[in-house]
Design an enzyme around this catalytic site. Structure first.
Site, PDB file in Angstrom:
ATOM      1  N   GLU A   1       0.807  -1.234   0.000  1.00  0.00           N
ATOM      2  CA  GLU A   1       0.000   0.000   0.000  1.00  0.00           C
ATOM      3  C   GLU A   1       0.834   1.276   0.000  1.00  0.00           C
ATOM      4  O   GLU A   1       0.358   2.348  -0.354  1.00  0.00           O
ATOM      5  CB  GLU A   1      -0.910   0.064   1.240  1.00  0.00           C
ATOM      6  CG  GLU A   1      -1.917  -1.046   1.375  1.00  0.00           C
ATOM      7  CD  GLU A   1      -1.437  -2.119   2.366  1.00  0.00           C
ATOM      8  OE1 GLU A   1      -0.217  -2.455   2.343  1.00  0.00           O
ATOM      9  OE2 GLU A   1      -2.259  -2.616   3.127  1.00  0.00           O
TER      10      GLU A   1
ATOM     11  N   ASP B   1       6.171  -6.841   6.236  1.00  0.00           N
ATOM     12  CA  ASP B   1       4.735  -6.531   6.156  1.00  0.00           C
ATOM     13  C   ASP B   1       4.137  -7.358   5.029  1.00  0.00           C
ATOM     14  O   ASP B   1       3.768  -6.841   3.976  1.00  0.00           O
ATOM     15  CB  ASP B   1       4.550  -5.026   5.898  1.00  0.00           C
ATOM     16  CG  ASP B   1       3.083  -4.630   5.962  1.00  0.00           C
ATOM     17  OD1 ASP B   1       2.296  -5.344   6.614  1.00  0.00           O
ATOM     18  OD2 ASP B   1       2.713  -3.606   5.347  1.00  0.00           O
TER      19      ASP B   1
HETATM   20  N1  SAM Z   1      -1.316  -5.277   6.124  1.00  0.00           N
HETATM   21  C1  SAM Z   1      -1.159  -6.552   5.604  1.00  0.00           C
HETATM   22  C2  SAM Z   1      -1.815  -7.663   6.395  1.00  0.00           C
HETATM   23  O1  SAM Z   1      -2.788  -7.421   7.057  1.00  0.00           O
HETATM   24  O2  SAM Z   1      -1.387  -8.818   6.302  1.00  0.00           O
HETATM   25  C3  SAM Z   1       0.008  -6.823   4.747  1.00  0.00           C
HETATM   26  C4  SAM Z   1       0.226  -5.652   3.811  1.00  0.00           C
HETATM   27  S1  SAM Z   1       0.836  -5.705   2.244  1.00  0.00           S
HETATM   28  C5  SAM Z   1      -0.544  -5.423   1.190  1.00  0.00           C
HETATM   29  C6  SAM Z   1       1.336  -7.330   1.862  1.00  0.00           C
HETATM   30  C7  SAM Z   1       2.222  -7.361   0.615  1.00  0.00           C
HETATM   31  O3  SAM Z   1       3.091  -8.476   0.699  1.00  0.00           O
HETATM   32  C8  SAM Z   1       1.476  -7.486  -0.710  1.00  0.00           C
HETATM   33  O4  SAM Z   1       1.609  -6.312  -1.463  1.00  0.00           O
HETATM   34  C9  SAM Z   1       2.132  -8.698  -1.391  1.00  0.00           C
HETATM   35  O5  SAM Z   1       2.313  -8.545  -2.781  1.00  0.00           O
HETATM   36  C10 SAM Z   1       3.455  -8.778  -0.636  1.00  0.00           C
HETATM   37  N2  SAM Z   1       4.104 -10.103  -0.690  1.00  0.00           N
HETATM   38  C11 SAM Z   1       3.539 -11.319  -0.498  1.00  0.00           C
HETATM   39  N3  SAM Z   1       4.455 -12.295  -0.672  1.00  0.00           N
HETATM   40  C12 SAM Z   1       5.639 -11.678  -0.949  1.00  0.00           C
HETATM   41  C13 SAM Z   1       6.965 -12.146  -1.231  1.00  0.00           C
HETATM   42  N4  SAM Z   1       7.244 -13.464  -1.290  1.00  0.00           N
HETATM   43  N5  SAM Z   1       7.929 -11.229  -1.448  1.00  0.00           N
HETATM   44  C14 SAM Z   1       7.664  -9.898  -1.433  1.00  0.00           C
HETATM   45  N6  SAM Z   1       6.414  -9.404  -1.195  1.00  0.00           N
HETATM   46  C15 SAM Z   1       5.421 -10.278  -0.961  1.00  0.00           C
END
Ligand code: SAM
Length: 316
Positions: A103, A173
Site C-alpha cells: 500500500e 509486512d
Molecule cells: N497489512 C497486511 C496484512 O494485514 O497482512 C500486509 C500488507 S501488504 C498489502 C502485503 C504485501 O506483501 C502485498 O503487497 C504482497 O504482494 C506482498 N508479498 C507477499 N508475498 C511476498 C513475497 N514473497 N515477497 C515480497 N512481497 C510479498
C-alpha cells in the site's frame, strides 16, 4: 446495518436488506460482513486475487486473496504500530528494508523519521503496488516517489538470499502465509536466519504476526517461537484493528534491543519531533502495546511449534 459479524448456523444466513456484502471468512464457521458502496477494482495478478472496494463502515479497503489488508478508516493504527516501535527502539536507523508493504503506508511512516537515508521496499507484486499507487493515494501520500525510496519487484526471500546489503531495520509486512499464496516460505526459521545475516549489529526485525485472540492465533505462537530460535530477544505486541475485527499482533526481534526497556518517557522523548504527526503511537501507547492478557500468555507458553521450510504454517 452497515457492518456486522455473523456466526453462520448450519451454513444458512438470511440478510434482508439491499446492500451487497463482502464476506471475509475467519474459518468455515465464522466471518465478517462489509456492506459495499462501490467496487473500485477486482482482478487477478500472477500472485494473488485483488479487490479494492469502498465500504460503508471503513471507507476504501484493500483485499488480497479474500483477506482485508487495510482500510482507510484505521490503516494508521496498523502502520504506526508496525513501523514506529522498532524505529524508536533503534538509536539511529539509517538504512531500512521493507518486505511487502504494497500500500505504501509503511513507507509513509518510515519517511517521517529524518535520520533515514535509504529505504528499500521489496514487494513481489508490481501490479498490486501500481493499483495501490493509483487507488490508495490517501495511504501512500506520494511516498513511492520519495528520493530516499528504492522499489524492487521480486520475491523478498530471493532478494535476501542474493543481496550483500546490510540494514539497521527490517520490517516484514507480508500477507498472511497460505499454501497457495506468495508469502508461504517467508515465515520460516530459515527465512529469518537469512534476514538476520542482512542486519547490522544491533539491528531490529519487526514482523506482522497475524491475529492474537483466543479464537484466532494460528500464526502468532509458532512465529514467536521461531523468532526465539533466531534472535536473543523477541517480544509480541498487539492492538485492536476495527476493520480486521480482531486484535492484531506484531513481533520485534533483536539480539540487542529490548522494547520493554523503553518506558513512556523515553519513547516520548525520542519521538518528540514526530509527536504532532502521529495519531496512535506515543509513550503511553507503547507501554500498552506490549502487555498481553493472562489467557493469551498461557496459550503462548503452551505452544511449542516452530515453523521451518519443511513444516510451514498456513492460515485458513
Ligand atoms: N497489512 C497486511 C496484512 O494485514 O497482512 C500486509 C500488507 S501488504 C498489502 C502485503 C504485501 O506483501 C502485498 O503487497 C504482497 O504482494 C506482498 N508479498 C507477499 N508475498 C511476498 C513475497 N514473497 N515477497 C515480497 N512481497 C510479498
Amino acid at each position: 446495518m452497515r457492518a456486522a459479524c455473523f456466526k453462520l448456523s448450519k451454513g444458512v444466513i438470511t440478510i434482508s436488506n439491499h446492500w451487497n456484502w463482502y464476506i471475509e471468512f475467519a474459518d468455515s464457521h465464522a466471518g465478517c460482513f462489509f456492506a459495499i458502496k462501490r467496487y473500485i477494482y477486482s482482478g487477478r495478478t500472477p500472485y494473488q486475487q485483488v479487490e479494492i472496494v469502498d465500504t460503508e463502515s471503513y471507507g476504501r479497503v484493500l483485499i488480497l486473496d479474500g483477506k482485508v489488508q487495510s482500510a482507510a478508516f484505521d490503516e494508521y493504527i496498523y502502520h504506526e504500530a508496525l513501523i514506529h516501535p522498532a524505529m524508536t527502539l533503534h538509536p539511529g536507523p539509517r538504512r531500512v528494508l521493507l518486505i511487502g508493504g504494497g500500500e505504501g503506508a509503511g513507507l509513509r511512516e518510515l519517511l517521517r523519521h529524518p535520520q533515514v537515508e535509504e529505504i528499500t521496499m521489496v514487494d513481489i507484486d508490481k501490479q498490486v503496488v501500481e493499483l495501490c499507487r493509483e487507488h490508495l493515494e490517501e495511504w501512500h501520500r506520494g511516498a513511492f516517489d520519495d528520493a530516499r525510496v528504492r522499489l524492487l519487484f521480486m520475491d523478498a526471500r530471493r532478494y535476501l538470499e542474493e543481496t550483500e546489503e546490510q540494514f539497521d531495520i527490517i520490517i516484514s509486512d507480508l500477507t498472511d502465509p497460505s499454501a497457495a499464496g506468495p508469502s508461504y516460505l517467508l515465515f520460516t526459521r530459515q527465512f529469518y536466519e537469512t534476514a538476520k545475516k542482512r542486519l547490522t549489529p544491533g539491528g531490529i526485525l519487526t514482523v506482522q504476526g497475524g491475529g492474537l485472540s483466543l479464537d484466532y492465533m494460528q500464526i502468532h505462537g509458532a512465529l514467536r517461537n521461531t523468532l526465539g530460535r533466531v534472535f536473543k530477544i523477541r517480544r509480541s505486541y498487539h492492538t485492536h484493528i476495527p476493520s480486521f475485527d480482531s486484535e492484531w499482533s506484531f513481533i520485534i526481534a533483536s539480539d540487542l534491543h529490548d522494547p520493554l526497556a523503553l518506558d513512556r518517557e523515553k519513547v516520548d522523548q525520542r519521538l518528540k519531533a514526530l509527536a504532532d504527526q502521529l495519531k496512535f503511537y506515543d509513550g503511553e501507547t507503547h507501554e500498552g502495546l506490549f502487555r498481553l492478557p493472562k489467557n493469551i500468555r498461557r496459550l503462548l507458553s503452551e505452544n511449542l511449534a516452530v515453523i521451518d521450510d519443511e513444516n510451514p504454517v498456513a492460515v485458513y
